[in-house]
Enzyme design. Structure first.
Site, short mmCIF file in Angstrom:
data_model
loop_
_atom_site.label_atom_id
_atom_site.label_comp_id
_atom_site.label_asym_id
_atom_site.label_seq_id
_atom_site.Cartn_x
_atom_site.Cartn_y
_atom_site.Cartn_z
CG HIS A 194 52.72 -1.59 -4.51
ND1 HIS A 194 51.94 -3.08 -5.38
CD2 HIS A 194 52.56 -0.68 -4.98
CE1 HIS A 194 52.10 -2.46 -5.42
NE2 HIS A 194 51.66 -1.28 -5.64
NE ARG A 301 53.55 14.83 -2.62
CZ ARG A 301 54.15 15.04 -1.30
NH1 ARG A 301 54.02 14.30 0.13
NH2 ARG A 301 54.85 15.74 -2.37
NE ARG A 336 49.09 17.61 -4.85
CZ ARG A 336 50.20 17.22 -4.67
NH1 ARG A 336 51.04 17.99 -4.85
NH2 ARG A 336 50.64 16.13 -4.98
CG ASN A 460 59.67 18.19 -4.47
OD1 ASN A 460 60.01 18.86 -3.54
ND2 ASN A 460 58.25 17.37 -3.13
CG ASP A 461 56.10 19.25 -9.72
OD1 ASP A 461 56.95 18.18 -10.63
OD2 ASP A 461 55.08 18.37 -9.23
NE ARG A 471 58.79 14.89 -8.65
CZ ARG A 471 57.81 15.72 -7.85
NH1 ARG A 471 57.01 16.29 -8.19
NH2 ARG A 471 57.78 14.58 -6.42
C1 PEP Z 1 55.90 19.60 -5.44
O1 PEP Z 1 55.57 19.73 -6.29
O2 PEP Z 1 57.42 20.25 -4.64
C2 PEP Z 1 54.68 18.96 -4.74
C3 PEP Z 1 54.61 19.18 -3.45
O3 PEP Z 1 53.84 18.31 -5.22
P1 PEP Z 1 54.09 16.42 -5.17
O4 PEP Z 1 55.76 16.10 -5.35
O5 PEP Z 1 53.23 15.18 -4.95
O6 PEP Z 1 54.43 16.62 -7.06
MG MG Z 2 54.34 18.59 -7.33
#
Ligand code: PEP
Ligand code: MG
Length: 577
Positions: A194, A301, A336, A460-461, A471
């Site tokens: 946090h 998000r 999203r 990112n994913d 990650r």
């Molecule tokens: C991603 O995965 O690149 C993305 C934008 O979503 P998040 O980071 O919320 O998983």
């Molecule tokens: Mg993602």
């Protein structure tokens, strides 16, 4: 001169002097309470809980109006923890049945609670043990009648100083910001605690989890805190200090230069207009989005609306949050749908914790939503209803199968029918897009494009799943590589598939906001970038200084390159590294 490493929060650099804030060392006494003093001991315990509660309420009531809304939520979370039976009532039984003194009774039960959190696989929940310790510590201080160095009484002495302490509670972080500390470094804490979340939104450079910070750093010592690199340089020599002053000056100068671009268009030298969108987490982020003159929100998000609370937000609550964003911004907003699961959990546990050993591969995002229509449908209704008030697009995270996508689209149709029947207005043609963040979706992007109105690459994913690298796992972080040929090919395949189908392709992963990749992405055909608002002007500057036409040969070479170092060198040669 010594350099210490921890987990860096934020991008900023601070040069200043250390203010070592020491909490009291608490020696927890352990003794038997005589029969006739048991009720006095019980009262002593209850009074300490009440005093700790009153202190937290007092801090909450004095949070400055401009502090982020999470500040209140974090203190509320601590107040709620004080009601946990292991803290509030079990120690009473231990005092009565085992004649334990209050401090020792509390400590025993708190340790059980902390152990339970420590054993959790999920780093987000594991981090909660820090909050438990902070709450218990506060009660123990009241029992022992010892008081921490009072931040309020230090007051102005903190202005511009770098606070060094063992751990910082969210409530204290707000107070310290109020007293204008310039940065902080803690021995404990993780990058998704946090306190770290608050530091990011308050824009305070910080290093957390820097074990030994309070041991090695002396009060008054000059420090350089580099949030981006996660380093603290102790007593830097003149050369390093000058180098950082220069670097800092350049950052400031660059920011001023960038300011002049706020209202300029993101158009390349050869006339391509590029969409620059913002990623936001909470409705409060609208201000930064407006300030950056983003073309809209490319990723909202929504899962952050569901965190740090007992019950999920109602349809009405979500509707008002989404409506607030779209009416305030008056620009396209890509909402999203919920991406909970894996490292993103609401308080109160994780679904299937007992059976899930690979949470990132488990019931996450759209899978979780389809599994729990009671959670998903109110969100779909709220997004649709908000679409009557401005341009909203709906984006589905982690699509990986066409069957699953079909189920989502059927559910959206069903919800639309219900809304029509009930007389609710909504945008009948609301665009529905999918995140391309699972390799399966990138490889078959043409198939997904044929059923969707837009695609957005979540690097990112996509990198996590393509390279099989968790990650959030520090130990394999060094393998996380946006320039891996497999990642680049998947990005290219997705953009090409979108172009062939006439479906726009955006990118909303971190890669889109990193200046060293902007030209590469433009050369790969990306025309819509979504990123945290603070990075937007820098990316706009690069776009305006780029001729896409001239990139094609170099990008072709990069795609054909089989040697990692050579490939990185070629990307560097595109400029803006
Ligand atoms: C991603 O995965 O690149 C993305 C934008 O979503 P998040 O980071 O919320 O998983
Ligand atoms: Mg993602």
């Amino acid at each position: 001169m010594l350099t210490l490493h921890g987990a860096g929060i934020g991008k900023g650099i601070t040069i200043g002097t250390a203010f070592v804030l020491r909490g009291p060392t608490l020696d927890i006494p352990d003794y038997m309470v005589p029969d006739d003093e048991i009720e006095t001991e019980v009262n002593r315990f209850q009074n300490a809980i009440q005093a700790a509660r009153a202190q937290l309420i007092d801090i909450r009531d004095h949070i400055p109006g401009n502090a982020p809304s999470e500040s209140v939520m974090f203190i509320d979370a601590h107040l709620l923890m004080m009601e946990d039976p292991l803290i509030a009532s079990e120690p009473l039984q231990t005092i009565r049945n085992e004649h334990a003194n209050a401090e020792s009774a509390l400590q025993r039960h708190a340790e059980t609670l902390v152990r339970a959190f420590e054993e959790m696989e999920d780093p987000y929940l594991r981090d909660k043990k820090t909050d438990i310790n902070q709450v218990v510590n506060r009660i123990q201080q009241n029992l022992l009648n010892v008081h921490e160095e009072n931040i309020d009484s230090i007051g102005e002495g903190l202005e511009g100083r770098i606070v060094i302490t063992t751990d910082l509670a969210p409530a204290d972080t707000v107070l310290l910001k109020h007293h204008r500390m310039s940065a902080f470094v803690t021995d404990l804490g993780g990058p998704i605690s946090h306190t770290a979340i608050l530091a990011r939104s308050l824009k305070i450079p910080a290093i957390v989890g820097l074990h030994g910070a309070t041991r090695y750093i002396r009060h008054g010592e000059t420090l350089i805190v580099d949030g981006k690199r996660g380093t603290v340089i102790l007593s830097p020599d003149d050369d390093v200090l000058n180098a950082y002053h220069d670097h800092y000056g350049k950052i400031l100068h660059r920011q001023q230069e960038l300011e002049t671009l706020r209202t300029s268009e993101a158009v390349t030298r050869d006339g391509h207009l590029i969409q620059l969108m913002a990623n936001i987490e909470l409705p409060d982020d609208i201000e930064a989005t407006q300030k950056a003159h983003a073309d809209g929100v490319g990723l909202y998000r929504t899962e952050y609306l569901f965190m740090n609370r007992e019950e999920p937000p109602t349809e009405a609550e979500q509707f008002s949050a989404y409506k607030r964003v779209v009416t305030a911004l008056k620009r396209p907003i890509t909402i999203r749908t919920l991406d909970l699961g894996a490292d993103k959990q609401v308080d109160g546990g994780r679904p299937n914790l007992d059976t899930t050993t690979n949470p990132a591969l488990g019931l996450r995002a759209v899978r979780l939503c389809l599994n729990e229509p009671g959670l998903f449908k109110p969100q779909l209704r709220a997004i649709l209803r908000a679409s009557a008030f401005g341009p909203i697009e709906m984006m589905i995270p982690m699509v990986s199968s066409l069957d699953e996508l079909g189920q989502v689209l059927d559910l959206v149709e069903e919800v639309k029918q219900d809304l029509r029947r009930q007389g609710h207005a909504f945008d009948e043609d609301i665009p529905i897009g999918g995140m391309i963040e699972v390799p399966a979706a990138a490889i078959a992007a043409d198939l997904f494009a044929s059923r969707l109105n837009f695609l957005s690459i979540g690097t990112n994913d996509l990198i996590q799943y393509t390279l099989a690298i968790d990650r959030v796992d520090d130990s394999v972080n060094y393998l996380y590589d946006p320039l891996h040929p497999s990642v680049l090919r998947l990005i290219k395949m997705t953009i090409d598939a979108g172009n062939r189908a006439g479906v726009p392709v955006a990118m909303c992963g971190e890669m889109a906001g990193e200046s060293k990749y902007t030209r590469l992405l433009l050369g790969l055909g990306l025309r819509n970038f979504s990123m945290e608002p603070d990075s937007l002007l820098e990316i706009k500057k690069i776009i305006r200084e780029t001729d896409i036409h001239s990139l094609s040969e170099a990008v072709g070479e990069i795609l054909a390159c089989s040697e990692p170092n050579e490939l990185r060198g070629l990307v560097d040669k595109l400029g803006y590294t």
